[in-house]
Enzyme design. Sequence first.
Site, PDB file in Angstrom:
ATOM      1  N   GLY A  11      33.089 -52.131  38.886  1.00 16.49           N
ATOM      2  CA  GLY A  11      32.987 -51.269  37.699  1.00 16.49           C
ATOM      3  C   GLY A  11      33.775 -49.976  37.852  1.00 16.49           C
ATOM      4  N   ILE A  13      32.971 -46.551  38.293  1.00 20.31           N
ATOM      5  CA  ILE A  13      32.738 -45.650  39.435  1.00 20.31           C
ATOM      6  C   ILE A  13      32.759 -46.447  40.741  1.00 20.31           C
ATOM      7  CG2 ILE A  13      31.229 -43.864  40.384  1.00 20.31           C
ATOM      8  CD1 ILE A  13      30.000 -43.648  37.500  1.00 20.31           C
ATOM      9  N   ASP A  32      29.172 -58.166  42.227  1.00 21.40           N
ATOM     10  CA  ASP A  32      29.308 -57.830  40.802  1.00 21.40           C
ATOM     11  C   ASP A  32      29.264 -59.119  39.991  1.00 21.40           C
ATOM     12  OD1 ASP A  32      30.369 -56.787  38.217  1.00 21.40           O
ATOM     13  OD2 ASP A  32      30.787 -54.999  39.417  1.00 21.40           O
ATOM     14  N   SER A 126      21.510 -40.194  37.028  1.00 22.42           N
ATOM     15  CA  SER A 126      22.285 -39.552  35.967  1.00 22.42           C
ATOM     16  C   SER A 126      21.631 -38.246  35.551  1.00 22.42           C
ATOM     17  CB  SER A 126      22.305 -40.502  34.768  1.00 22.42           C
ATOM     18  OG  SER A 126      22.751 -39.843  33.609  1.00 22.42           O
ATOM     19  N   TYR A 151      17.974 -46.558  28.119  1.00 26.07           N
ATOM     20  CA  TYR A 151      18.882 -46.426  29.266  1.00 26.07           C
ATOM     21  C   TYR A 151      18.431 -45.267  30.157  1.00 26.07           C
ATOM     22  CZ  TYR A 151      22.691 -44.797  32.132  1.00 26.07           C
ATOM     23  OH  TYR A 151      23.416 -44.342  33.207  1.00 26.07           O
ATOM     24  N   LYS A 155      16.779 -44.947  34.311  1.00 23.94           N
ATOM     25  CA  LYS A 155      17.157 -44.094  35.438  1.00 23.94           C
ATOM     26  C   LYS A 155      15.942 -43.320  35.941  1.00 23.94           C
ATOM     27  CE  LYS A 155      21.360 -45.386  35.654  1.00 23.94           C
ATOM     28  NZ  LYS A 155      21.771 -46.275  36.759  1.00 23.94           N
ATOM     29  N   PHE A 180      26.970 -36.091  36.653  1.00 26.52           N
ATOM     30  CA  PHE A 180      27.198 -35.476  35.350  1.00 26.52           C
ATOM     31  C   PHE A 180      28.237 -36.364  34.642  1.00 26.52           C
ATOM     32  CE2 PHE A 180      24.301 -31.912  34.967  1.00 26.52           C
ATOM     33  CZ  PHE A 180      23.612 -32.142  36.148  1.00 26.52           C
ATOM     34  N   ARG A 233      29.459 -29.978  28.463  1.00 25.71           N
ATOM     35  CA  ARG A 233      29.203 -30.962  29.522  1.00 25.71           C
ATOM     36  C   ARG A 233      29.890 -30.518  30.798  1.00 25.71           C
ATOM     37  NH1 ARG A 233      26.384 -32.271  26.106  1.00 25.71           N
ATOM     38  NH2 ARG A 233      26.007 -34.292  25.140  1.00 25.71           N
TER      39      ARG A 233
HETATM   40  P1  NAD Z   1      30.348 -49.925  34.813  1.00 35.08           P
HETATM   41  O1  NAD Z   1      29.719 -50.725  33.739  1.00 35.08           O
HETATM   42  O2  NAD Z   1      31.822 -49.706  34.776  1.00 35.08           O
HETATM   43  O3  NAD Z   1      29.993 -50.554  36.240  1.00 35.08           O
HETATM   44  C1  NAD Z   1      28.810 -51.245  36.490  1.00 35.08           C
HETATM   45  C2  NAD Z   1      29.190 -52.548  37.162  1.00 35.08           C
HETATM   46  O4  NAD Z   1      27.998 -53.261  37.466  1.00 35.08           O
HETATM   47  C3  NAD Z   1      30.040 -53.457  36.271  1.00 35.08           C
HETATM   48  O5  NAD Z   1      31.144 -53.943  37.005  1.00 35.08           O
HETATM   49  C4  NAD Z   1      29.083 -54.589  35.882  1.00 35.08           C
HETATM   50  O6  NAD Z   1      29.774 -55.816  35.696  1.00 35.08           O
HETATM   51  C5  NAD Z   1      28.146 -54.610  37.078  1.00 35.08           C
HETATM   52  N1  NAD Z   1      26.805 -55.118  36.799  1.00 35.08           N
HETATM   53  C6  NAD Z   1      25.942 -54.735  35.824  1.00 35.08           C
HETATM   54  N2  NAD Z   1      24.791 -55.393  35.940  1.00 35.08           N
HETATM   55  C7  NAD Z   1      24.913 -56.215  37.023  1.00 35.08           C
HETATM   56  C8  NAD Z   1      24.055 -57.132  37.665  1.00 35.08           C
HETATM   57  N3  NAD Z   1      22.827 -57.386  37.222  1.00 35.08           N
HETATM   58  N4  NAD Z   1      24.516 -57.799  38.754  1.00 35.08           N
HETATM   59  C9  NAD Z   1      25.770 -57.583  39.234  1.00 35.08           C
HETATM   60  N5  NAD Z   1      26.621 -56.718  38.665  1.00 35.08           N
HETATM   61  C10 NAD Z   1      26.197 -56.043  37.574  1.00 35.08           C
HETATM   62  O7  NAD Z   1      29.591 -48.530  34.886  1.00 35.08           O
HETATM   63  P2  NAD Z   1      29.926 -47.199  35.690  1.00 35.08           P
HETATM   64  O8  NAD Z   1      30.330 -46.162  34.722  1.00 35.08           O
HETATM   65  O9  NAD Z   1      30.782 -47.496  36.841  1.00 35.08           O
HETATM   66  O10 NAD Z   1      28.471 -46.812  36.179  1.00 35.08           O
HETATM   67  C11 NAD Z   1      27.993 -47.150  37.470  1.00 35.08           C
HETATM   68  C12 NAD Z   1      26.588 -46.637  37.620  1.00 35.08           C
HETATM   69  O11 NAD Z   1      26.569 -45.236  37.423  1.00 35.08           O
HETATM   70  C13 NAD Z   1      25.580 -47.214  36.632  1.00 35.08           C
HETATM   71  O12 NAD Z   1      24.353 -47.367  37.305  1.00 35.08           O
HETATM   72  C14 NAD Z   1      25.476 -46.127  35.586  1.00 35.08           C
HETATM   73  O13 NAD Z   1      24.250 -46.165  34.927  1.00 35.08           O
HETATM   74  C15 NAD Z   1      25.605 -44.886  36.437  1.00 35.08           C
HETATM   75  N6  NAD Z   1      26.081 -43.702  35.705  1.00 35.08           N
HETATM   76  C16 NAD Z   1      27.249 -43.763  35.019  1.00 35.08           C
HETATM   77  C17 NAD Z   1      27.693 -42.636  34.317  1.00 35.08           C
HETATM   78  C18 NAD Z   1      28.950 -42.673  33.518  1.00 35.08           C
HETATM   79  O14 NAD Z   1      29.153 -41.775  32.702  1.00 35.08           O
HETATM   80  N7  NAD Z   1      29.844 -43.628  33.700  1.00 35.08           N
HETATM   81  C19 NAD Z   1      26.935 -41.456  34.355  1.00 35.08           C
HETATM   82  C20 NAD Z   1      25.750 -41.436  35.093  1.00 35.08           C
HETATM   83  C21 NAD Z   1      25.328 -42.571  35.772  1.00 35.08           C
HETATM   84  C1  WQD Z   2      30.500 -36.132  25.764  1.00 37.61           C
HETATM   85  C2  WQD Z   2      30.600 -35.080  24.678  1.00 37.61           C
HETATM   86  C3  WQD Z   2      29.662 -35.728  22.561  1.00 37.61           C
HETATM   87  C4  WQD Z   2      32.556 -38.892  21.742  1.00 37.61           C
HETATM   88  C5  WQD Z   2      26.647 -40.162  27.986  1.00 37.61           C
HETATM   89  C6  WQD Z   2      25.290 -40.748  28.265  1.00 37.61           C
HETATM   90  C7  WQD Z   2      24.714 -40.190  29.516  1.00 37.61           C
HETATM   91  C8  WQD Z   2      25.685 -40.291  30.670  1.00 37.61           C
HETATM   92  C9  WQD Z   2      27.073 -39.872  30.331  1.00 37.61           C
HETATM   93  C10 WQD Z   2      25.150 -42.184  32.076  1.00 37.61           C
HETATM   94  C11 WQD Z   2      29.342 -34.971  23.846  1.00 37.61           C
HETATM   95  C12 WQD Z   2      31.148 -35.512  22.457  1.00 37.61           C
HETATM   96  C13 WQD Z   2      31.859 -37.855  22.336  1.00 37.61           C
HETATM   97  C14 WQD Z   2      33.266 -38.643  20.541  1.00 37.61           C
HETATM   98  C15 WQD Z   2      32.554 -36.359  20.637  1.00 37.61           C
HETATM   99  N1  WQD Z   2      25.831 -41.627  31.153  1.00 37.61           N
HETATM  100  N2  WQD Z   2      31.869 -36.617  21.791  1.00 37.61           N
HETATM  101  N3  WQD Z   2      33.234 -37.380  20.030  1.00 37.61           N
HETATM  102  O1  WQD Z   2      26.923 -37.656  25.695  1.00 37.61           O
HETATM  103  O2  WQD Z   2      27.302 -36.525  27.888  1.00 37.61           O
HETATM  104  O3  WQD Z   2      26.491 -38.785  27.866  1.00 37.61           O
HETATM  105  O4  WQD Z   2      27.497 -40.457  29.103  1.00 37.61           O
HETATM  106  O5  WQD Z   2      24.169 -41.878  32.645  1.00 37.61           O
HETATM  107  O6  WQD Z   2      23.538 -40.859  29.764  1.00 37.61           O
HETATM  108  O7  WQD Z   2      24.447 -40.439  27.183  1.00 37.61           O
HETATM  109  O8  WQD Z   2      28.864 -38.342  27.170  1.00 37.61           O
HETATM  110  O9  WQD Z   2      31.181 -38.971  26.737  1.00 37.61           O
HETATM  111  O10 WQD Z   2      29.387 -39.732  25.120  1.00 37.61           O
HETATM  112  O11 WQD Z   2      30.041 -37.345  25.190  1.00 37.61           O
HETATM  113  O12 WQD Z   2      32.568 -35.237  20.131  1.00 37.61           O
HETATM  114  O13 WQD Z   2      33.869 -39.546  19.942  1.00 37.61           O
HETATM  115  O14 WQD Z   2      31.638 -35.449  23.767  1.00 37.61           O
HETATM  116  O15 WQD Z   2      29.008 -35.233  21.439  1.00 37.61           O
HETATM  117  O16 WQD Z   2      29.172 -33.623  23.553  1.00 37.61           O
HETATM  118  P1  WQD Z   2      27.360 -37.765  27.073  1.00 37.61           P
HETATM  119  P2  WQD Z   2      29.907 -38.694  26.037  1.00 37.61           P
END
Ligand code: NAD
Ligand code: WQD
Length: 340
Positions: A11, A13, A32, A126, A151, A155, A180, A233
């Site tokens: 994925g 991250i 994955d 998160s 969601y 967490k 973040f 943010r």
């Molecule tokens: P992503 O969807 O790109 O990566 C998640 C990966 O996990 C994917 O490759 C997906 O195929 C795999 N996956 C999901 N469920 C699975 C399962 N049951 N078995 C095996 N593989 C599985 O997401 P990401 O943005 O890389 O996020 C990674 C983690 O970080 C997640 O737990 C997400 O909730 C958390 N997180 C992400 C953000 C963000 O903004 N991207 C912010 C805070 C927390």
């Molecule tokens: C960022 C800012 C929007 C899109 C989400 C999840 C949170 C976390 C991170 C995992 C906000 C603004 C966005 C657009 C906009 N994920 N925006 N126009 O809201 O911080 O959080 O991702 O844990 O749980 O809720 O991220 O990227 O959606 O938005 O103005 O088309 O951009 O309002 O202020 P957010 P985001």
Amino acid sequence: MKKILVTGGAGYIGSHTVVELIEAGYEPVIVDNFNNSEERALAGIESIVGKRVSCYRIDCTDAAAMRDVFQKEPDLAGVIHFAAYKAVGESVEKPLNYYHNNVGSLVVLLQVMSEFNVTKLVFSSSCTVYGIPEQLPVTEQTPVQKANSPYGNTKKICEEILTDVAASGSAISSIALRYFNPIGAHASAKIGELPLGIPSNLVPFITQTAIGMREQVTIFGNDYDTPDGTCVRDYLHVVDLAKAHVMAIDRLLTGAGEALEFYNVGTGKGVTVLEAVQAFERATGVKLNYKIGPRRAGDVPKIFADVTKVETVLGYKTTKTLEEAMKSAWDWQVSLQESK
Ligand code: NAD
Ligand code: WQD
């Protein structure tokens, strides 16, 4: 070389973390199911690091399949658990899928880790656990609030599960990293974010608009109590975030710390949506078509991290600027377009 199981390693991250683990001398093994990722992520990782990376295509909620992996990889030093669903809106429509996948996979993982005596875990949490915080910046002591989406609740529940496991006297020690807003991509433009369908996150929406896949970015509200009225943010470069996982694993492997530790991972700096857009334009020289629209339901007006703990205890510091992150996101978008 110490072997680290990386669930969700294909994925967004996870793939960046796999690269950083290899560069730090670890041997990552990916698990994955490619539910939200593509094979090209693996190819991208392998092209960056110049070698093959092991990957099991299985679902982490499948205990038998997970046991099989632990049997085939008997020398795991630890696990980084990224695998989860992450689409906030979808979680409102399909809450059970989210509880099953996100909570279920953690429970299975912890059970299998206990059975195989693998005792070090880094968990992807998160800043969503802080809800709408009363005080800024948020520290790890800022109260966790009722989540405003299934969601977010997964967490919160996962953190509670880790808390209960730690209190039970289990041999497992964990670090939960509260991310973040990760943005950007690897400097090679060989891996990056691959949003399915219309992105709900800001930066993929910006890059897709700038490249012509979308008409216009709508900024969700400019009447918040922030410097320019748009939401605030804490955006951090995904490569910086990936490095935090290496430091967390390092710490767990030294045996330092408590049975469960929480760390905010951000830059410590609040940035408005308009500032983010301007940083994109500055970094890329591309003019973005955007308009101000209504607020998005459920948005947190303002959140950014206090990073004192991660800096002083883990010795971690982000190094990349917002402009670098925007430029890398753009380079990734361009490379996706070129590979079509
Ligand atoms: P992503 O969807 O790109 O990566 C998640 C990966 O996990 C994917 O490759 C997906 O195929 C795999 N996956 C999901 N469920 C699975 C399962 N049951 N078995 C095996 N593989 C599985 O997401 P990401 O943005 O890389 O996020 C990674 C983690 O970080 C997640 O737990 C997400 O909730 C958390 N997180 C992400 C953000 C963000 O903004 N991207 C912010 C805070 C927390
Ligand atoms: C960022 C800012 C929007 C899109 C989400 C999840 C949170 C976390 C991170 C995992 C906000 C603004 C966005 C657009 C906009 N994920 N925006 N126009 O809201 O911080 O959080 O991702 O844990 O749980 O809720 O991220 O990227 O959606 O938005 O103005 O088309 O951009 O309002 O202020 P957010 P985001």
